[in-house]
Design an enzyme around this catalytic site. Sequence first.
Site, PDB file in Angstrom:
ATOM      1  N   LYS B 164     -61.848  -8.234 -15.094  1.00 34.19           N
ATOM      2  CA  LYS B 164     -61.662  -9.116 -16.244  1.00 34.19           C
ATOM      3  C   LYS B 164     -61.194  -8.309 -17.454  1.00 34.19           C
ATOM      4  O   LYS B 164     -60.454  -8.816 -18.293  1.00 34.19           O
ATOM      5  CB  LYS B 164     -62.974  -9.833 -16.555  1.00 34.19           C
ATOM      6  CG  LYS B 164     -62.751 -11.179 -17.198  1.00 34.19           C
ATOM      7  CD  LYS B 164     -64.014 -12.013 -17.177  1.00 34.19           C
ATOM      8  CE  LYS B 164     -63.762 -13.384 -17.766  1.00 34.19           C
ATOM      9  NZ  LYS B 164     -64.975 -14.195 -17.772  1.00 34.19           N
ATOM     10  N   MET B 477     -60.850 -24.262  24.840  1.00 34.42           N
ATOM     11  CA  MET B 477     -60.512 -22.988  25.449  1.00 34.42           C
ATOM     12  C   MET B 477     -61.766 -22.254  25.928  1.00 34.42           C
ATOM     13  O   MET B 477     -61.761 -21.623  26.989  1.00 34.42           O
ATOM     14  CB  MET B 477     -59.719 -22.121  24.468  1.00 34.42           C
ATOM     15  CG  MET B 477     -59.178 -20.856  25.076  1.00 34.42           C
ATOM     16  SD  MET B 477     -58.197 -21.174  26.565  1.00 34.42           S
ATOM     17  CE  MET B 477     -56.547 -21.277  25.883  1.00 34.42           C
TER      18      MET B 477
HETATM   19  C1  LIG Z   1     -63.167 -18.648  13.759  1.00 34.64           C
HETATM   20  C2  LIG Z   1     -63.260 -18.670  15.229  1.00 34.64           C
HETATM   21  N1  LIG Z   1     -64.438 -18.910  15.830  1.00 34.64           N
HETATM   22  C3  LIG Z   1     -64.525 -18.945  17.175  1.00 34.64           C
HETATM   23  C4  LIG Z   1     -63.426 -18.745  17.950  1.00 34.64           C
HETATM   24  C5  LIG Z   1     -63.532 -18.804  19.468  1.00 34.64           C
HETATM   25  N2  LIG Z   1     -62.727 -19.893  20.011  1.00 34.64           N
HETATM   26  C6  LIG Z   1     -61.480 -19.698  20.475  1.00 34.64           C
HETATM   27  S1  LIG Z   1     -60.751 -21.105  20.994  1.00 34.64           S
HETATM   28  C7  LIG Z   1     -62.118 -22.005  20.644  1.00 34.64           C
HETATM   29  C8  LIG Z   1     -62.155 -23.481  20.918  1.00 34.64           C
HETATM   30  C9  LIG Z   1     -61.417 -24.231  19.918  1.00 34.64           C
HETATM   31  O1  LIG Z   1     -61.678 -25.596  20.117  1.00 34.64           O
HETATM   32  P1  LIG Z   1     -60.663 -26.653  19.586  1.00 34.64           P
HETATM   33  O2  LIG Z   1     -60.310 -26.347  18.194  1.00 34.64           O
HETATM   34  O3  LIG Z   1     -61.189 -28.007  19.847  1.00 34.64           O
HETATM   35  O4  LIG Z   1     -59.377 -26.348  20.442  1.00 34.64           O
HETATM   36  P2  LIG Z   1     -59.087 -26.632  21.982  1.00 34.64           P
HETATM   37  O5  LIG Z   1     -59.232 -25.341  22.706  1.00 34.64           O
HETATM   38  O6  LIG Z   1     -60.057 -27.664  22.447  1.00 34.64           O
HETATM   39  O7  LIG Z   1     -57.688 -27.102  21.975  1.00 34.64           O
HETATM   40  C10 LIG Z   1     -63.120 -21.190  20.115  1.00 34.64           C
HETATM   41  C11 LIG Z   1     -64.450 -21.672  19.755  1.00 34.64           C
HETATM   42  C12 LIG Z   1     -62.225 -18.455  17.287  1.00 34.64           C
HETATM   43  N3  LIG Z   1     -61.096 -18.196  17.950  1.00 34.64           N
HETATM   44  N4  LIG Z   1     -62.162 -18.448  15.943  1.00 34.64           N
END
Ligand SMILES: Cc1ncc(C[n+]2csc(CCOP(=O)(O)OP(=O)(O)O)c2C)c(N)n1
Lengths: 188, 564
Positions: B164, B477
């Site tokens: 600041k 995923m």
């Molecule tokens: C910030 C964060 N937390 C956890 C993960 C682990 N992760 C990777 S893919 C996934 C699932 C994501 O779910 P969604 O957004 O519904 O996508 P989908 O795979 O169902 O298309 C997770 C939890 C990550 N990549 N990033």
Amino acid sequence: MNNMEKKTLYTVTIFSENTVGLLNQVTIIFARRGLNIETLSVSPSAISGIHKFTITTFTDKAMITKVVKQIDKRVDIVKSYYNTDEDLVFQEIALYKLATNKLLEMGSIEDIIRRYNARILDMTETWTVLEKTGHYDETQALFKELSEKIGVLQFIRSGRVAITKSKVERLSDMLAAMEAKLNRDKSV
Amino acid sequence: MNSISGSEALLESLIHEGVDTIFGYPGGQAIPIYDALYDYKDRLNHILVRHEQGATHAAQGYARVSGKVGVTLVTSGPGVANTITGIADAMMDSTPIVVIAGQVPDNLLGTDAFQEVDVIGVTQPISKWAYQVRSADEIAWAVARAFYIASTGRPGPVVLDVTKTAQSGKVAYQPHKITYIRSYIPKPDWEPERIAQAAALINQAEKPFAIVGQGVILGNAESELLAFLRKADIPAATTMLGLSALSSDEPLNTGMLGMHGNIAPNLKTNECDVLIAIGMRFDDRVTGDLTQYAKQAKIIHFDIDLAEINKNVTVDVPVIGDAKETLVEVGKLLNPNQHTAWRESFKPHWERERQVVIQKELHSKEGPLRMGEVVHKVSQAVGNKAIVVTDVGQNQMMGVRYFSYGQTRSVVTSGGLGTEGFGLPAAMGAKIGAPDRTVCLFVGDGGLQMTIQELGTIMQSKIDVKIILLNNNYLGMVRQWQELFWHERYSHTELQNPDFLKIAEAYHIPGRSVSTRDELDAAIREMTSMKGAYFLEANVENKGMVYPMVPAGTAVTNIILGDE
Ligand SMILES: Cc1ncc(C[n+]2csc(CCOP(=O)(O)OP(=O)(O)O)c2C)c(N)n1
Ligand SMILES: [Mg+2]
């Protein structure tokens, strides 16, 4: 410790700008790769405004090559490289604080000083400080002998300082090359 | 010369660097800068986000599509702490952004003052450069240095922690430009002997194969790449971040590499005799098990970053330097060549992938909607000049696999960090960075909820992004891994979701929720015919799978395809 024995002691030399927080930037690169820093010494280099780090660590060649490149990549690092002991002339300095009366009682002090090429740095009625420069085993051997004979009140050893045996002064060459490149780029 | 405040000097310096857009969120230790912004409305378009993470991802999206440096402005403490994910993401994916954070006054530094965070200590390991500005006179220099470092060589995030005291101090401002830092070599010189060695290897090769990363896009070397490939008739594939460096219909483009890449390029990696890596970094999601990676091939590695050479894969010929130059230099020495049989040998693998994976994913007539067909239909509807932005997960892999790319800088996705929540804010930034292009976001039901508050930004700043939610009611995923490798023990991956359409509606964003193919077609027509943001929720197969898949840590040839 076991697998450390298979590893080589590398000396990493780093030239950097003298900016706040650089030591941090350097040491986290060792930490990320799980490397212990054995010794560390930092001071202004022969070139004004540039600091020199000397760091030793046990590792293998593949790892040290990567680590040095990752250090070199940091914006404020001018140059970083590594050597093994054969390429270097190097020393550490050790100080030993001893009880003066025990030292005098021991009798063999002159012999020790001669054998170890040590010297008396300071002496009072109660304590005496010996200084020895040398390689780790040498300063360690003196420590061991003094500890066994009369006890050591305090002991400190510096990080390694090292100079390369090669004829070229790599940093000044590099700075010159960079200046030349800059001038070349400017002229086009 | 009139002296101005540090805050004004900061804004002048940004303008001097060509900045016209800032993504930010104010707070106590940034008020002087925000106060100055009040008088710069005509020159600096400030987009008010809803969370600082969103500001960094938006800056990334902006940078990735425009090639310019993205700028984020936040307050100290919690504000800058919220930017960490974006900074780390930009570091992994070499995205040029400058994050400017307010900091407590000088006299309070180090005292655990209100909203003080050790920004330099926290961001140094995840940024290209992080610097604390403590006085107004340093501002012009620090901004110039920040932009030079962020945008040159291998780009990356830079953090300026501006106290600041610096913001409020007075300075006789003079514009500053930095084009040289003696300790920093953004573009190492190429080595003629390496150029010759690389060309000799390629000239002798019978089965050369080029694998292309984002380095080609960052180095604006797309046309040089194409000329290089065409001259010696070299088939190529891209990493996920390298997508759109070659257009989808380029005959030499054989697809995408990696864990969910295409069969042909993954298999051919272990069949080629010379592997030519260009501006890519042999990430483990691309290479799989390194001990079984391209062992038969001589490897040439073009890269601007010396630290990438021999980091993961030991190479035979490193070609350091700027790919825009080195591709031309090696290209000059290449013999014109034909590798017809070799190129043809990719085709049966493509045929197989079409039959076993793609047909089902894109052209099922029955059963629930599938992610792939949604992406494919949207892509066809918006044309191949559009930009695809994805979140992370199955939606990401489907998004990048089934979108068509007609020009470079068409893909914005979180590669190295794999940041769920990246998509929505990155899409906003992409639209602002490329206002003339359609921006389509594919996002999962999990990831959307990580940064869903940015719908507010989209509403307030009227950002025209087409949001396509691929809703499978799962953290898909992770569920896929649980199904394949963890005995279908779906530990904490099923979601109870809100009514997303109502949320969109609350933000005055029109949309539809669709579950059938007819509804999908109608919604896509509506989406493309409307100006402005649109929210399309596609309710897709809950337990869909992304294939092909190279399971983590196995050889690139170990490709699973699901039921055949
Ligand atoms: C910030 C964060 N937390 C956890 C993960 C682990 N992760 C990777 S893919 C996934 C699932 C994501 O779910 P969604 O957004 O519904 O996508 P989908 O795979 O169902 O298309 C997770 C939890 C990550 N990549 N990033
Ligand atoms: Mg999901």
